[in-house]
Design a protein around this motif. Sequence first.
Motif, short mmCIF file in Angstrom:
data_model
loop_
_atom_site.label_atom_id
_atom_site.label_comp_id
_atom_site.label_asym_id
_atom_site.label_seq_id
_atom_site.Cartn_x
_atom_site.Cartn_y
_atom_site.Cartn_z
N GLY A 81 0.82 -1.03 0.11
CA GLY A 81 -0.21 0.03 0.00
C GLY A 81 0.92 1.04 0.17
O GLY A 81 1.79 1.35 0.88
N GLU A 82 0.68 2.29 -0.73
CA GLU A 82 1.38 3.33 -0.89
C GLU A 82 0.60 4.53 -1.39
O GLU A 82 -0.15 4.48 -2.18
N PHE A 83 0.78 5.70 -0.70
CA PHE A 83 0.24 6.93 -1.03
C PHE A 83 1.14 7.48 -2.20
O PHE A 83 2.61 7.77 -1.93
N VAL A 84 0.80 8.22 -3.21
CA VAL A 84 1.32 9.03 -4.30
C VAL A 84 0.97 10.29 -4.11
O VAL A 84 -0.47 10.38 -4.37
N TYR A 85 1.69 11.34 -4.13
CA TYR A 85 1.17 12.74 -4.11
C TYR A 85 1.59 13.47 -5.43
O TYR A 85 2.89 13.64 -5.72
N PHE A 86 0.60 13.83 -6.22
CA PHE A 86 0.83 14.38 -7.52
C PHE A 86 0.94 15.95 -7.30
O PHE A 86 -0.20 16.35 -6.80
N TRP A 87 1.81 16.63 -7.33
CA TRP A 87 1.88 18.16 -7.21
C TRP A 87 2.52 18.73 -8.47
O TRP A 87 3.42 18.33 -9.43
N SER A 88 2.50 20.04 -8.18
CA SER A 88 3.37 20.91 -9.32
C SER A 88 4.06 22.27 -8.35
O SER A 88 3.31 22.78 -7.63
N THR A 113 5.03 8.96 -1.60
CA THR A 113 6.10 9.07 -2.69
C THR A 113 5.41 10.41 -3.53
O THR A 113 4.12 10.55 -3.58
N GLN A 114 6.16 11.15 -3.96
CA GLN A 114 5.89 12.52 -4.63
C GLN A 114 6.23 12.35 -6.06
O GLN A 114 7.49 11.82 -6.32
N LEU A 115 5.35 12.94 -7.02
CA LEU A 115 5.46 13.01 -8.31
C LEU A 115 5.18 14.46 -9.09
O LEU A 115 4.03 14.83 -8.76
N ASN A 116 6.01 15.00 -9.44
CA ASN A 116 6.16 16.54 -9.96
C ASN A 116 5.35 16.34 -11.12
O ASN A 116 6.32 16.08 -12.23
N VAL A 117 4.05 16.88 -11.43
CA VAL A 117 3.65 16.74 -12.69
C VAL A 117 3.80 17.81 -13.64
O VAL A 117 3.72 17.97 -14.80
N LEU A 118 4.71 18.87 -13.19
CA LEU A 118 5.13 19.92 -14.02
C LEU A 118 6.38 19.53 -15.10
O LEU A 118 6.41 19.55 -16.15
N GLU A 119 7.35 18.56 -14.14
CA GLU A 119 8.23 17.84 -14.82
C GLU A 119 7.96 16.83 -15.59
O GLU A 119 8.58 16.24 -16.68
N TYR A 120 6.84 16.06 -15.12
CA TYR A 120 6.31 14.80 -15.63
C TYR A 120 4.91 14.79 -16.18
O TYR A 120 4.12 14.17 -15.44
#
Length: 167
Positions: A81-88, A113-120
């Motif tokens: 189980g994992e939380f992923v935070y999509f942010w810019s 876990t964070q994912l930068n949606v500006l870069e990706y």
Amino acid sequence: MGNKVFYGIIALIVVVFIAIFIVVSNQSSDPESLSESGYYPYTDKEPDELSGPTIDTLDNEDYQSNKTPAEVEEIVNSGEGEFVYFWSPTCVHCQEATPMLTDALDNIDNEVTQLNVLEYDQAWETYGINATPTLIYFEDGEEVERLEGNPGSTEGFEEFMTAAAGE
């Protein structure tokens, strides 16, 4: 004799400028020189590919769990189980919400876990992101629960995370 000295000084100045240019160029292409801490999670990108707002967040403690899309996919499909935070970094709602999320994670002893949606930007389509910030809980490779937008408080994040993870 005077011309030789003059041309010698000019040549020395040109050599010094070339050396300075080479040193500065090498430093700007070194990912670790972009931040005081040396934090550089965008391992699949060259430093000159990053946007200015992303570079500005490299030393921000609230954004120290960034991953590449390949790493996020691996984490999501791990079965855990994992939380992923999509942010810019250009999102004012993210700038307000992320410190609350960090506090909530500390309070309930959890990670994200964070994912930068500006870069990706492919993440918008891949994960069906409609707005930032978006926090998604994944389990066994599947989305279980989603929180879009800023819940407005640390407690809002805590309630969502404990309910989504069944804690």
